[in-house]
Write a protein that holds these residues in place. Structure first.
Motif, PDB file in Angstrom:
ATOM      1  N   SER A 125      16.270  -8.962  -1.535  1.00  0.00           N
ATOM      2  CA  SER A 125      15.067  -8.609  -0.651  1.00  0.00           C
ATOM      3  C   SER A 125      14.802  -8.025   0.766  1.00  0.00           C
ATOM      4  O   SER A 125      14.247  -7.426   0.831  1.00  0.00           O
ATOM      5  N   ARG A 143       8.652  -5.875  -8.159  1.00  0.00           N
ATOM      6  CA  ARG A 143       9.356  -7.183  -7.161  1.00  0.00           C
ATOM      7  C   ARG A 143       8.405  -8.387  -7.948  1.00  0.00           C
ATOM      8  O   ARG A 143       8.844  -9.576  -8.419  1.00  0.00           O
ATOM      9  N   ALA A 144       7.128  -8.807  -7.625  1.00  0.00           N
ATOM     10  CA  ALA A 144       6.638  -9.678  -7.939  1.00  0.00           C
ATOM     11  C   ALA A 144       6.498  -9.450  -9.793  1.00  0.00           C
ATOM     12  O   ALA A 144       6.979 -10.811 -10.066  1.00  0.00           O
ATOM     13  N   CYS A 145       6.860  -8.425 -10.179  1.00  0.00           N
ATOM     14  CA  CYS A 145       6.504  -8.692 -11.820  1.00  0.00           C
ATOM     15  C   CYS A 145       7.663  -8.803 -11.987  1.00  0.00           C
ATOM     16  O   CYS A 145       7.884 -10.193 -13.255  1.00  0.00           O
ATOM     17  N   PHE A 146       9.238  -8.604 -11.616  1.00  0.00           N
ATOM     18  CA  PHE A 146      10.344  -9.234 -11.552  1.00  0.00           C
ATOM     19  C   PHE A 146      10.201 -10.682 -11.629  1.00  0.00           C
ATOM     20  O   PHE A 146      11.148 -11.721 -12.600  1.00  0.00           O
ATOM     21  N   ASN A 147      10.357 -11.254 -10.743  1.00  0.00           N
ATOM     22  CA  ASN A 147       9.873 -12.903 -10.670  1.00  0.00           C
ATOM     23  C   ASN A 147       9.840 -13.331 -11.477  1.00  0.00           C
ATOM     24  O   ASN A 147       9.810 -14.258 -12.023  1.00  0.00           O
ATOM     25  N   SER A 148       7.789 -13.355 -11.817  1.00  0.00           N
ATOM     26  CA  SER A 148       7.394 -13.404 -12.708  1.00  0.00           C
ATOM     27  C   SER A 148       7.889 -13.233 -14.251  1.00  0.00           C
ATOM     28  O   SER A 148       8.116 -14.392 -14.999  1.00  0.00           O
ATOM     29  N   ILE A 150      10.853 -13.542 -14.751  1.00  0.00           N
ATOM     30  CA  ILE A 150      12.596 -13.857 -14.866  1.00  0.00           C
ATOM     31  C   ILE A 150      11.648 -15.968 -14.669  1.00  0.00           C
ATOM     32  O   ILE A 150      12.000 -16.793 -15.700  1.00  0.00           O
ATOM     33  N   GLN A 151      10.758 -16.157 -14.409  1.00  0.00           N
ATOM     34  CA  GLN A 151       9.815 -17.368 -15.325  1.00  0.00           C
ATOM     35  C   GLN A 151       9.763 -17.192 -16.343  1.00  0.00           C
ATOM     36  O   GLN A 151       9.756 -18.659 -16.585  1.00  0.00           O
ATOM     37  N   PHE A 225      21.157 -12.997  -7.443  1.00  0.00           N
ATOM     38  CA  PHE A 225      19.436 -13.536  -7.259  1.00  0.00           C
ATOM     39  C   PHE A 225      19.872 -14.609  -7.073  1.00  0.00           C
ATOM     40  O   PHE A 225      20.308 -15.512  -7.699  1.00  0.00           O
ATOM     41  N   ILE A 227      18.144 -18.716  -7.726  1.00  0.00           N
ATOM     42  CA  ILE A 227      16.637 -19.767  -8.504  1.00  0.00           C
ATOM     43  C   ILE A 227      16.640 -20.116  -8.796  1.00  0.00           C
ATOM     44  O   ILE A 227      18.429 -21.286  -9.091  1.00  0.00           O
TER      45      ILE A 227
END
Length: 235
Positions: A125, A143-148, A150-151, A225, A227
């Protein structure tokens, strides 16, 4: 008939003496009345505290032994021998090199300092340059692309353990891992309601691809990280 006074019957002859005597008596009575003190006796009863004999503990008297006498002083020798100091005194000599005019003095600016990399972990963060998931290199918000991504990886790799599925065991597994300085995944830790669910969550995270490592001030660093992975049976 003319009245005559008897000189022996003069009533005012001793009036001054009587006045002084009366005044002295009045003053004496006033002084005694002002200085009179009355002492009253004790009007209360003195109460003594009594202790039951059973509560009194008898302590035996211990007689302490007298301290031991001090040791006798050492006996002085009859003959005092004088020993000559024949050992030479060695003086410590500090060898200081003579200054040489031909010696070249190096400036501090000419010395190269090698900075050793510090192995620190910077949270996802707050890191300056986040790790880049494969496929997010051209994205503006990495950051948003990384989270997407990962999901999407979790959904593609997810498998519900058969035994827990038959027994109806559900729950959420919190997974913590680190993206190492070379972009690999390591230090995977899990916490969940079931051991098999934890193993499955660890397997999913271990299948993550190698990424571009995160950087802090231009140096690669470890990025922790976390999750949650939810195991839920459909009705």
């Amino acid at each position: 008939m003319e009245l005559k006074k008897n000189p022996k019957k003069d009533l005012k002859r001793n009036s001054g003496m009587y006045f002084v005597a009366g005044l002295a008596m009045v003053l004496s009575l006033a002084y005694v009345a002002l200085e009179w003190k009355t002492f009253y006796g004790d009007t209360y009863e003195r109460t003594a505290m009594t202790v039951d004999d059973e509560l009194i503990e008898e302590v035996d008297l211990v007689q302490l032994a007298p301290p031991p006498p001090p040791p006798p002083p050492p006996v002085a020798p009859d003959v005092i021998e004088v020993v000559e100091d024949d050992e030479p005194i060695v003086e410590s000599v500090i060898d200081v090199p003579e200054p040489n005019q031909d010696t070249e003095v190096i400036e501090v600016e000419d010395v190269d300092f090698i900075e050793e990399p510090v192995d620190v972990a910077v949270p996802f963060s707050v890191i300056e340059d986040v790790p880049v998931f494969p496929g997010c290199e051209s994205e503006t918000d990495k950051r948003a692309c990384f989270n997407s991504m990962i999901q999407k990886h979790i959904g593609k790799t997810f498998r519900y353990p058969e035994l827990e599925q038959e027994m109806g065991i559900q729950g959420k597994v919190s997974v913590m891992f680190e993206i190492q300085k070379d972009g690999s995944i390591g230090n995977i830790r899990m916490r969940g309601p079931n051991k098999n669910l934890e193993k499955e969550a660890a397997r999913i995270i271990s299948k993550l691809p190698k990424m571009t490592p995160g950087k802090q001030r231009g140096n690669p660093v470890r990025v922790p990280f976390a999750i949650p992975i939810t195991f839920k049976l459909s009705n």
